[in-house]
Design a protein around this motif. Structure first.
Motif, short mmCIF file in Angstrom:
data_model
loop_
_atom_site.label_atom_id
_atom_site.label_comp_id
_atom_site.label_asym_id
_atom_site.label_seq_id
_atom_site.Cartn_x
_atom_site.Cartn_y
_atom_site.Cartn_z
N ASN A 1 -9.20 19.60 -78.54
CA ASN A 1 -9.32 20.92 -77.92
C ASN A 1 -8.05 21.23 -77.12
N MET A 2 -6.98 21.56 -77.81
CA MET A 2 -5.69 21.76 -77.18
C MET A 2 -5.68 22.97 -76.24
N ALA A 3 -6.44 24.00 -76.58
CA ALA A 3 -6.49 25.19 -75.72
C ALA A 3 -7.08 24.85 -74.36
N SER A 4 -8.18 24.06 -74.37
CA SER A 4 -8.82 23.66 -73.12
C SER A 4 -7.91 22.74 -72.31
N LEU A 5 -7.19 21.85 -73.02
CA LEU A 5 -6.27 20.95 -72.34
C LEU A 5 -5.14 21.73 -71.66
N LYS A 6 -4.63 22.76 -72.33
CA LYS A 6 -3.58 23.59 -71.74
C LYS A 6 -4.09 24.34 -70.52
N THR A 7 -5.35 24.81 -70.59
CA THR A 7 -5.95 25.49 -69.44
C THR A 7 -6.06 24.54 -68.26
N ALA A 8 -6.54 23.31 -68.54
CA ALA A 8 -6.67 22.32 -67.47
C ALA A 8 -5.32 22.02 -66.82
N GLN A 9 -4.29 21.87 -67.63
CA GLN A 9 -2.96 21.58 -67.10
C GLN A 9 -2.43 22.76 -66.28
N LYS A 10 -2.70 23.97 -66.72
CA LYS A 10 -2.27 25.16 -65.97
C LYS A 10 -2.97 25.24 -64.62
N LEU A 11 -4.20 24.74 -64.57
CA LEU A 11 -4.97 24.72 -63.32
C LEU A 11 -4.52 23.61 -62.37
N GLY A 12 -3.64 22.75 -62.85
CA GLY A 12 -3.12 21.67 -62.00
C GLY A 12 -3.69 20.31 -62.29
N PHE A 13 -4.45 20.17 -63.38
CA PHE A 13 -5.02 18.87 -63.74
C PHE A 13 -4.01 18.06 -64.55
N LEU A 14 -3.90 16.80 -64.21
CA LEU A 14 -3.00 15.89 -64.92
C LEU A 14 -3.81 14.93 -65.78
N LYS A 15 -3.42 14.80 -67.04
CA LYS A 15 -4.09 13.89 -67.98
C LYS A 15 -3.81 12.45 -67.55
N THR A 16 -4.87 11.64 -67.39
CA THR A 16 -4.67 10.26 -66.91
C THR A 16 -5.04 9.20 -67.94
N GLU A 17 -6.15 9.41 -68.67
CA GLU A 17 -6.62 8.35 -69.58
C GLU A 17 -7.65 8.92 -70.55
N GLN A 18 -7.90 8.16 -71.63
CA GLN A 18 -9.03 8.46 -72.51
C GLN A 18 -10.15 7.51 -72.14
N ILE A 19 -11.37 8.05 -72.04
CA ILE A 19 -12.51 7.21 -71.67
C ILE A 19 -13.37 6.94 -72.89
N ALA A 20 -14.48 6.26 -72.67
CA ALA A 20 -15.29 5.73 -73.77
C ALA A 20 -15.75 6.80 -74.76
N ASP A 21 -16.08 8.00 -74.28
CA ASP A 21 -16.56 9.04 -75.20
C ASP A 21 -15.40 9.83 -75.81
N LYS A 22 -14.18 9.25 -75.73
CA LYS A 22 -12.98 9.80 -76.38
C LYS A 22 -12.51 11.12 -75.78
N CYS A 23 -12.88 11.38 -74.53
CA CYS A 23 -12.37 12.55 -73.83
C CYS A 23 -11.18 12.14 -72.95
N TYR A 24 -10.27 13.07 -72.73
CA TYR A 24 -9.24 12.85 -71.74
C TYR A 24 -9.84 13.09 -70.35
N ARG A 25 -9.56 12.18 -69.42
CA ARG A 25 -9.94 12.40 -68.03
C ARG A 25 -8.74 12.98 -67.31
N CYS A 26 -8.89 14.21 -66.82
CA CYS A 26 -7.80 14.90 -66.15
C CYS A 26 -8.16 15.05 -64.66
N VAL A 27 -7.19 14.92 -63.80
CA VAL A 27 -7.44 14.87 -62.36
C VAL A 27 -6.60 15.90 -61.63
N CYS A 28 -7.23 16.53 -60.63
CA CYS A 28 -6.55 17.49 -59.76
C CYS A 28 -6.93 17.19 -58.31
N MET A 29 -6.00 17.31 -57.40
CA MET A 29 -6.28 17.11 -55.97
C MET A 29 -6.27 18.46 -55.25
N LEU A 30 -7.34 18.73 -54.49
CA LEU A 30 -7.38 19.94 -53.68
C LEU A 30 -7.09 19.56 -52.24
#
Length: 284
Positions: A255-284
């Protein structure tokens, strides 16, 4: 509609100064502010002429007296308790320990919670973000039928009635307790419900995360709505709920469109987890 803020309490000189400052701020927003001592306020609450003094169904009462608070609740008035250090108020659901920190948006949420009205979380250039209501059930169920959003959002309901029951319980348990959750996205131009956005606590692989999720119906995608709604919710968390810390979102690799949205919101891709999703993190 909320129109007035009424204080019934005996206050110190410092508290009186704080209330006068609040009065100026609230009245600029069109909210009528009145202040009464306990004795006169109690007489007004118990008198037959109550309606002449208060917009009973359109007010929030602030008091540091449990008896006055309970009497107001019995009369259909939303109540916010003011609890000084060392004091305890009983029978009042919403409590503040600082009059100076009261905001128009917070008092409005107290009013809406009491009257079971949906709170408008944020307004953007093109969208209204508000709490879900039972009337949204049919549209949400239609969206679920057309596309399986349960993979990215939540368990799929089997019928409109189940969706409606879910929203009813969600309003009572999620919003009232946490002040956050998933919200409806309304397109201003058409007035139509076009998706969901929000945050919830989830446990993945033994770790509790506060997760951001967003979903826009198919014919409204690639218009920047997901970013606009996600940004509004993050601002609500930071500015209104004063949240600070880590927020995650989980995106499927394809889901590249969703990944780009997450990155635009300030989330950084950190790892792939067991269900094969990227875990993205943002600090407020």
């Amino acid at each position: 509609m909320w129109k007035s803020l009424v204080f019934i309490l005996e206050c110190t000189k410092e508290e009186e100064k704080g209330i006068l400052k609040l009065k100026e701020v609230f009245e600029k927003q069109g909210i009528d502010v009145r202040v009464y001592g306990k004795e006169r306020g109690w007489r007004l609450l118990q008198g037959d002429s109550l309606q002449q003094f208060f917009f009973v169904g359109e007010m929030v009462l602030v008091t540091n007296d449990s008896m006055i608070g309970r009497e107001a609740l019995l009369r259909g008035i939303a109540v916010l308790g003011y609890e000084r250090e060392g004091e305890f108020l009983s029978g009042i659901s919403y409590i503040t320990q600082s009059l100076e920190e009261l905001s128009v948006s917070y008092v409005k949420r107290v009013y809406c919670r009491f009257h079971d009205l949906p709170v408008q979380i944020q307004e953007t250039q093109r969208l209204w973000i508000r709490e879900m209501i039972e009337e949204d059930a049919e549209e949400f169920f239609r969206m679920q039928r057309e596309e399986d959003i349960s993979q990215v959002m939540e368990r799929r309901r089997r019928c409109v009635e189940e969706e409606r029951a879910f929203i009813k319980e969600y309003r009572k348990n999620q919003y009232a307790f946490y002040e956050f959750g998933f919200f409806s996205i309304i397109e201003k131009e058409t007035g139509k419900l076009i998706g969901k956005v929000g945050v919830e606590e989830h446990n993945r692989e033994g770790k509790n995360d506060l997760e951001l999720g967003y979903w826009i119906e198919k014919n409204k995608r690639r218009m920047g709505y997901a970013y606009e709604a996600g940004d509004a919710v993050l601002k609500f968390l930071k500015e209104e709920l004063e949240f600070s810390g880590e927020i995650c979102c989980f995106v499927q690799p394809e889901n590249m469109a969703s990944l780009k949205t997450a990155q635009k919101l300030g989330f950084l891709k950190t790892e792939q987890i067991a269900d094969k999703c990227y875990r993205c993190v943002c600090m407020l």
